[in-house]
Design an enzyme around this catalytic site. Sequence first.
Site, PDB file in Angstrom:
ATOM      1  N   TYR A 109       2.495  11.336   9.915  1.00 32.83           N
ATOM      2  CA  TYR A 109       1.413  10.383  10.199  1.00 32.83           C
ATOM      3  C   TYR A 109       0.105  11.006   9.772  1.00 32.83           C
ATOM      4  O   TYR A 109      -0.220  12.114  10.188  1.00 32.83           O
ATOM      5  CB  TYR A 109       1.357  10.034  11.692  1.00 32.83           C
ATOM      6  CG  TYR A 109       1.574   8.556  11.890  1.00 32.83           C
ATOM      7  CD1 TYR A 109       0.650   7.650  11.370  1.00 32.83           C
ATOM      8  CD2 TYR A 109       2.703   8.062  12.532  1.00 32.83           C
ATOM      9  CE1 TYR A 109       0.859   6.286  11.497  1.00 32.83           C
ATOM     10  CE2 TYR A 109       2.921   6.702  12.664  1.00 32.83           C
ATOM     11  CZ  TYR A 109       1.995   5.820  12.138  1.00 32.83           C
ATOM     12  OH  TYR A 109       2.198   4.476  12.249  1.00 32.83           O
TER      13      TYR A 109
ATOM     14  N   GLU B  68      -3.146   9.094   9.311  1.00 31.22           N
ATOM     15  CA  GLU B  68      -4.255   8.111   9.270  1.00 31.22           C
ATOM     16  C   GLU B  68      -5.556   8.847   8.983  1.00 31.22           C
ATOM     17  O   GLU B  68      -5.837   9.894   9.579  1.00 31.22           O
ATOM     18  CB  GLU B  68      -4.350   7.379  10.605  1.00 31.22           C
ATOM     19  CG  GLU B  68      -3.275   6.317  10.776  1.00 31.22           C
ATOM     20  CD  GLU B  68      -3.369   5.625  12.127  1.00 31.22           C
ATOM     21  OE1 GLU B  68      -3.933   6.214  13.066  1.00 31.22           O
ATOM     22  OE2 GLU B  68      -2.866   4.495  12.238  1.00 31.22           O
TER      23      GLU B  68
ATOM     24  N   ASP C 231      -8.451  -6.115 -11.913  1.00 32.21           N
ATOM     25  CA  ASP C 231      -7.088  -5.911 -11.415  1.00 32.21           C
ATOM     26  C   ASP C 231      -6.245  -5.471 -12.615  1.00 32.21           C
ATOM     27  O   ASP C 231      -5.805  -6.297 -13.412  1.00 32.21           O
ATOM     28  CB  ASP C 231      -6.554  -7.196 -10.789  1.00 32.21           C
ATOM     29  CG  ASP C 231      -5.155  -7.003 -10.212  1.00 32.21           C
ATOM     30  OD1 ASP C 231      -4.494  -6.011 -10.569  1.00 32.21           O
ATOM     31  OD2 ASP C 231      -4.723  -7.862  -9.411  1.00 32.21           O
TER      32      ASP C 231
ATOM     33  N   THR D 149      -1.385  -1.341  -9.572  1.00 33.06           N
ATOM     34  CA  THR D 149      -0.099  -0.881  -9.053  1.00 33.06           C
ATOM     35  C   THR D 149       0.230   0.426  -9.765  1.00 33.06           C
ATOM     36  O   THR D 149      -0.270   0.698 -10.853  1.00 33.06           O
ATOM     37  CB  THR D 149       1.034  -1.874  -9.355  1.00 33.06           C
ATOM     38  OG1 THR D 149       1.078  -2.078 -10.763  1.00 33.06           O
ATOM     39  CG2 THR D 149       0.816  -3.205  -8.667  1.00 33.06           C
TER      40      THR D 149
ATOM     41  N   LYS E  48       4.181  -0.137 -12.591  1.00 34.37           N
ATOM     42  CA  LYS E  48       4.433  -0.952 -13.789  1.00 34.37           C
ATOM     43  C   LYS E  48       4.410  -0.017 -15.004  1.00 34.37           C
ATOM     44  O   LYS E  48       5.161   0.942 -15.002  1.00 34.37           O
ATOM     45  CB  LYS E  48       3.454  -2.122 -13.811  1.00 34.37           C
ATOM     46  CG  LYS E  48       3.694  -3.036 -12.584  1.00 34.37           C
ATOM     47  CD  LYS E  48       2.812  -4.262 -12.500  1.00 34.37           C
ATOM     48  CE  LYS E  48       3.112  -5.030 -11.209  1.00 34.37           C
ATOM     49  NZ  LYS E  48       2.184  -6.170 -11.003  1.00 34.37           N
TER      50      LYS E  48
ATOM     51  N   ARG F 254       6.681   2.758  -6.514  1.00 30.40           N
ATOM     52  CA  ARG F 254       6.159   1.446  -6.128  1.00 30.40           C
ATOM     53  C   ARG F 254       4.962   1.664  -5.200  1.00 30.40           C
ATOM     54  O   ARG F 254       5.075   2.358  -4.184  1.00 30.40           O
ATOM     55  CB  ARG F 254       7.250   0.658  -5.403  1.00 30.40           C
ATOM     56  CG  ARG F 254       6.874  -0.754  -5.001  1.00 30.40           C
ATOM     57  CD  ARG F 254       8.117  -1.575  -4.793  1.00 30.40           C
ATOM     58  NE  ARG F 254       8.814  -1.691  -6.068  1.00 30.40           N
ATOM     59  CZ  ARG F 254       8.487  -2.575  -7.019  1.00 30.40           C
ATOM     60  NH1 ARG F 254       7.537  -3.442  -6.822  1.00 30.40           N
ATOM     61  NH2 ARG F 254       9.131  -2.587  -8.160  1.00 30.40           N
TER      62      ARG F 254
END
Length: 420
Positions: free
Chosen positions: A62, A64, A208, A234, A237, A243
């Site tokens: 974790y 954060e 984008d 992303t 691609k 991913r």
Amino acid sequence: MTTPSPAWGPDFAALEAVDPQIAQLLLDERDRLNSGLQLIASENFTSPAVLAALGSTLSNKYAEGYPGRRYYGGCEVVDEAERLGIERAKELFGAEHANLQPHSGASANIAAYGAFLQPGDTVLAMSLPHGGHLTHGTKVSFSGKWFNAVHYGVSQDTEDIDYDQMRALAREHRPKMIICGGSAIPRLIDFAAFREVADEVGAILMVDAAHFIGLVAGKAIPSPVPYADVVTFTTHKVLRGPRGGMLVCKEEHAAALDKAVFPMMQGGPLMHAVAAKAVALREAATPEYHDYARQVIANAQTLTAALAAEGMRPITGGTDTHLALLDLQGLGVTGAEAEARAGAARIVLNKNAIPYDPQPPSVASGIRVGTPATTTQGMDEADMKAIASLIVRAVTDESQAPAVAAEVADLVAGKPAYPV
Ligand SMILES: *Cc1c(COP(=O)(O)O)cnc(C)c1O
């Protein structure tokens, strides 16, 4: 010989022992990839190195917050992984700031909206049926439900972005943010033109770059980074990483975007994915990856020309990138039929609306094909010519499926996605 500890990465034997059903599906998927042609323009085959980082103990932590500013203890190791990734992203893209935490491309876009807009604000973006994306203001997405979206499209004669319409809509609606980029744009985007309009109307410019950022990383096409306030993308691609999503931006927007990613839109980052993004960024900085990016485009251009020669009409007349949109009306086949027939012959591609499509999106008059995955397999222009003729045979004559599938198997046998 000591067996490597399963603690650091993939241990297939452990999976088989615990869950033979899922283990078998992993093998089935590998075999599916190795026995067909993957022409989905948004897909690629990530490297064993990236897969190792993904299947690692970094999944457990974790974290954060951001390196050096976490809400949890024990982050000293993952801090280093994230710092490496951020530095690599800044270097690779010549960017002032990078955030590797977005869980996906859509999450990166949500963060950009969150950083710059209030609900009800106006955004100007490319329309989905002309090649945009769901997160660019469609009614079914947060972006169209919570924001006032206005859309530009492509002009009917060139089938490329209608810059005059975009400028006119910007002047009329005074959007707070202008978005360019999309999922089915075969041509280069004129980022300078978008910057000029954004400056004129006082809008943020968001690019984008989900589809094409890998071509930018490989120095095969011009970069949006000098022009944009924020570039979202992303990582899976053309870029060929895990991913996930990422964004780079100007220093003046760094704090707003970091806060929008966490805590506004996301919780704890996926540190195994962040580490895997760092690996992909390192791979993308190599001369081999530059060659790859150029070959992706050369392959797309050869594939498109060969499909055109057999009666599929390329939207805009061709491509400058990794993908093409083909209008199949001249062959009397719909996009949906083409997708199903190609699939039966082990050629995976997708139906796609073409600009001003007379068919509903579920049928569509076109297909979209892309070359990131086949190029990763080592395929070249000669392979693309063979693939084009296999596509046309499969799509125009259903009875050819078994014969085409056999030829596909021969073609991919020598160049497997993942050597067994
Ligand atoms: C793929 C894509 C996205 C979304 O990425 P996900 O990781 O699927 O959320 C966003 N924008 C564009 C233009 C895309 O092509």
